[in-house]
Design an enzyme around this catalytic site. Structure first.
Site, PDB file in Angstrom:
ATOM      1  N   CYS A 131       8.549 -28.938 -47.131  1.00 60.84           N
ATOM      2  CA  CYS A 131       7.971 -28.173 -48.233  1.00 60.84           C
ATOM      3  C   CYS A 131       6.570 -28.727 -48.456  1.00 60.84           C
ATOM      4  O   CYS A 131       6.413 -29.835 -48.967  1.00 60.84           O
ATOM      5  CB  CYS A 131       8.824 -28.312 -49.491  1.00 60.84           C
ATOM      6  SG  CYS A 131       8.114 -27.479 -50.944  1.00 60.84           S
ATOM      7  N   GLU A 155       6.354 -21.228 -46.766  1.00 57.57           N
ATOM      8  CA  GLU A 155       6.659 -21.770 -45.450  1.00 57.57           C
ATOM      9  C   GLU A 155       6.003 -20.883 -44.400  1.00 57.57           C
ATOM     10  O   GLU A 155       5.661 -19.733 -44.672  1.00 57.57           O
ATOM     11  CB  GLU A 155       8.178 -21.853 -45.248  1.00 57.57           C
ATOM     12  CG  GLU A 155       8.605 -22.753 -44.115  1.00 57.57           C
ATOM     13  CD  GLU A 155       7.973 -24.122 -44.171  1.00 57.57           C
ATOM     14  OE1 GLU A 155       6.932 -24.300 -43.511  1.00 57.57           O
ATOM     15  OE2 GLU A 155       8.503 -24.999 -44.879  1.00 57.57           O
TER      16      GLU A 155
END
Length: 260
Positions: A2, A104
């Site tokens: 992340c 992402e």
């Protein structure tokens, strides 16, 4: 992993969901990057939950010079309890990280093709319809030789579920409201007692929205970076072709460093 996330919920919603007695006002943040401050929630000395800003990028207390230490934005949940960099924080300083979702990038099979960015958010409106989700985090306070202190933190990740695994093989650990107290209780709950919480979110928990590469550039910090696009469309936009790293100063070319 992340490497970027967002927190756009209103401060009063954050305070209610996380049972905070007080929280200062803050603006919506659409593109939070490493080295910038992130909001964390932890158990204070009086047993009440408190909110604190920490620099995103954990620095263990034993590090002599943070400038020479690798930025620890994420910690692998499978090994955090044993790794020297995270072991103490995992035992004594577990935190919650409020978020509205994360970003992402998927790399196509054709290595020459640009990566596709995704805005990944709760599919059902988040906790009580606020759009909020909560990531598992760790916190450390680094103290310099002159007595100066820096609060730092990281986000725990886990192997992705099948849905997110189509985009990236790692995802943040999600802590559900019913487990907030157990995760934060470092006094009686050792890492082995909360290991069952370190699981990928169920398929369907998140919705993955393809977005343009504007998100790649830290200075792009408005809601437009979350606008949906057709996959493969929106590359070579105002954002950089590659994911830009945050400015080490934390400013990122905008005002995100001044959260409160």
């Amino acid at each position: 992993m992340c490497g970027r996330f967002s927190l756009t919920a209103a401060p009063d919603a954050v305070a209610e969901i996380f049972d905070l007695d007080d929280i200062e006002d803050f603006p919506p943040r659409y593109n939070i990057a490493p080295t910038q401050p992130v909001l964390t929630v932890f158990n204070g000395p009086a047993g009440r939950r408190e909110a604190r800003l920490v620099r995103w990028g954990l620095v263990p207390a034993w590090v002599k010079d943070p400038g020479d230490f690798t930025l620890l934005v994420n910690a692998r949940s499978e090994t955090a309890a044993e790794k020297p960099s995270f072991r103490n924080a995992m035992r004594h300083r577990r935190v919650l990280v409020p978020a509205s979702g994360f970003y992402e990038w998927h790399r196509p099979a054709d290595k020459k093709a640009p990566r596709q960015a995704y805005w990944i958010k709760p599919a059902d409106g988040g906790i009580d319809g606020t759009g909020l989700v909560c990531f598992a985090g760790l916190m450390e306070t680094w103290t310099g030789a002159n007595g100066s202190e820096i609060d730092t933190g990281c986000i725990l990740t886990v192997q992705s579920n099948d849905q997110i695994g189509n985009i990236h093989h790692r995802m943040p650990v999600v802590i559900e409201p019913k487990d907030f107290s157990r995760w934060l209780d470092c006094a009686s709950q050792e890492p082995r007692h909360v290991a069952d919480l370190l699981q990928p979110a169920a398929n369907g928990f998140f919705e993955a929205v393809p977005i343009s590469d504007k998100v790649n550039k830290v200075a792009n910090a408005g809601p437009d970076i979350q606008q949906p696009v057709e996959p493969g469309i929106g590359h070579n936009s105002a954002g950089s072709k590659q994911v830009e790293k945050a400015d080490p100063s934390g400013s990122g070319g905008n005002s995100q460093y001044s959260l409160f």
